[in-house]
Design an enzyme around this catalytic site. Sequence first.
Site, short mmCIF file in Angstrom:
data_model
loop_
_atom_site.label_atom_id
_atom_site.label_comp_id
_atom_site.label_asym_id
_atom_site.label_seq_id
_atom_site.Cartn_x
_atom_site.Cartn_y
_atom_site.Cartn_z
N LYS A 39 0.85 -1.19 0.00
CA LYS A 39 0.00 0.00 0.00
C LYS A 39 0.89 1.25 0.00
CE LYS A 39 -0.48 -0.10 5.04
NZ LYS A 39 -1.42 -0.12 6.18
N ARG A 137 -10.23 0.14 14.94
CA ARG A 137 -10.55 0.81 13.67
C ARG A 137 -11.70 0.05 13.01
NH1 ARG A 137 -4.58 1.50 11.02
NH2 ARG A 137 -4.94 -0.74 10.77
N HIS A 172 -5.60 -7.23 13.31
CA HIS A 172 -4.38 -6.42 13.20
C HIS A 172 -3.91 -6.04 14.60
CE1 HIS A 172 -1.47 -4.10 10.95
NE2 HIS A 172 -1.69 -3.06 11.72
N ARG A 230 1.50 -10.88 7.11
CA ARG A 230 1.44 -9.68 6.29
C ARG A 230 2.66 -8.81 6.61
NH1 ARG A 230 -3.42 -9.70 8.96
NH2 ARG A 230 -2.87 -7.72 9.95
N TYR A 274 12.93 31.77 4.47
CA TYR A 274 11.71 32.42 4.95
C TYR A 274 11.74 32.63 6.46
CZ TYR A 274 9.42 31.43 0.45
OH TYR A 274 9.09 31.39 -0.88
N CYS A 322 12.17 25.03 2.17
CA CYS A 322 11.14 25.62 1.32
C CYS A 322 10.43 24.54 0.51
CB CYS A 322 11.78 26.64 0.38
SG CYS A 322 12.79 27.88 1.22
N MET A 323 9.50 24.96 -0.34
CA MET A 323 8.77 24.00 -1.15
C MET A 323 9.70 23.22 -2.07
SD MET A 323 5.64 24.63 -3.84
CE MET A 323 4.50 25.21 -2.59
N ASP A 324 10.68 23.92 -2.66
CA ASP A 324 11.50 23.31 -3.70
C ASP A 324 13.00 23.37 -3.43
OD1 ASP A 324 9.09 23.16 -5.37
OD2 ASP A 324 9.33 25.33 -5.51
#
Length: 395
Positions: A39, A137, A172, A230, A274, A322-324
Amino acid sequence: MKEILRRTWAEIDLDALAADFQAVRACAGEGAQLCCVIKADAYGHGAVRMAREFEALGADWFAVSNMEEALQLRNSGIKKPVLVLGFTPAEEAGALARFDISQCVFSLDYARELSLYAQRAGAVVKIHIKVDTGMGRLGFCYQDFQRDSGAVAEIKEACTLPGLYPQGAFTHFASADEGAGGDAFTMRQFGCFKELLEALLREGVSFDLRHCANSGAVLDYPLSHLDMVRAGVILYGLYPSGEVRRRPALKPVLSLRSVVSHVKTVYPGATVSYGRDFTADKELRAATIPVGYADGYPRLLSSGGAQVLIRGVRCPILGRICMDQMVADVSALPSVKPGDIVTLIGRDGDGAVTAEDLAAWEGTINYEVVCALSKRVPRVYIKGGKIDSVYNQLV
């Protein structure tokens, strides 16, 4: 590395993957089938390629979170059985049957709805009954032998509904990766699961597969292996926690690399990034690196003391990520130049930065670190020390 743009990429070591698979297979034992959990894009490693590798290595089953992930495997030619561990809308019963995907069933109401749509589609859906023995869950609640005895009748009804084939039952564990501290609750969960299976057997309900061992239990609770285990994060060379007691020699499969894009001098009193969180108190050499939180290198690492490796030397991050892009202090490496490789996760010479290091700096777990890598980071598959293939979702 001409096959990809040298910006930021993840290297997936297929030889390490094969060795880890065999180590997990040995831990599972001869009596249990091995279900490979892939997953979340195989924990960030690339679900389709990982499934193909595991299938070739001898995996018995695959487990995914949702229908979309299951269809990705089927549409890529994966033939082994696939189990959806989470919710799928009941109206998809026909598709589940058509693509031979097994579905988790966690309540009588859901079973009835799935049965209805299966009949409308003229199909039979393979189901695995999910039992909530303490995770809290999804699942038919069976956490107390007396209080929750009604679950036996509900599961029996679910297993006899038209259009459904009761292929398996599972639970689980909540604390199987906590070492000795998790023993009592893990064994309580296992006891509840076994008691329920025996009660169902007395009612004439049995299953082809009974499974409850996740990665922690594969390592530390061989009694719980039953018909199938699993295995998740351990397949990728990562331990589920620092508390597990059985620690076979696993090698992390994923490394995250980038490059130096620019080198500059930061003078005393100058600030970086920033918010001006970092102010230089002396002259520094700083390297800009084209990786950021949009690539899955979290902004939270800005204040956690995170470091990267350049030429085997740990270099601290300066200011906010930062983002990039981000900036690292390379004062200890006066000869660093643009194009030098930066290791964010993995080994470089005698140095290493692990997913566990990032998890500690960020205040999370290694699972989240590798799962967070974004789709704009190409996955470069390495076999025998050479590039075998590249998976780039953007081109």
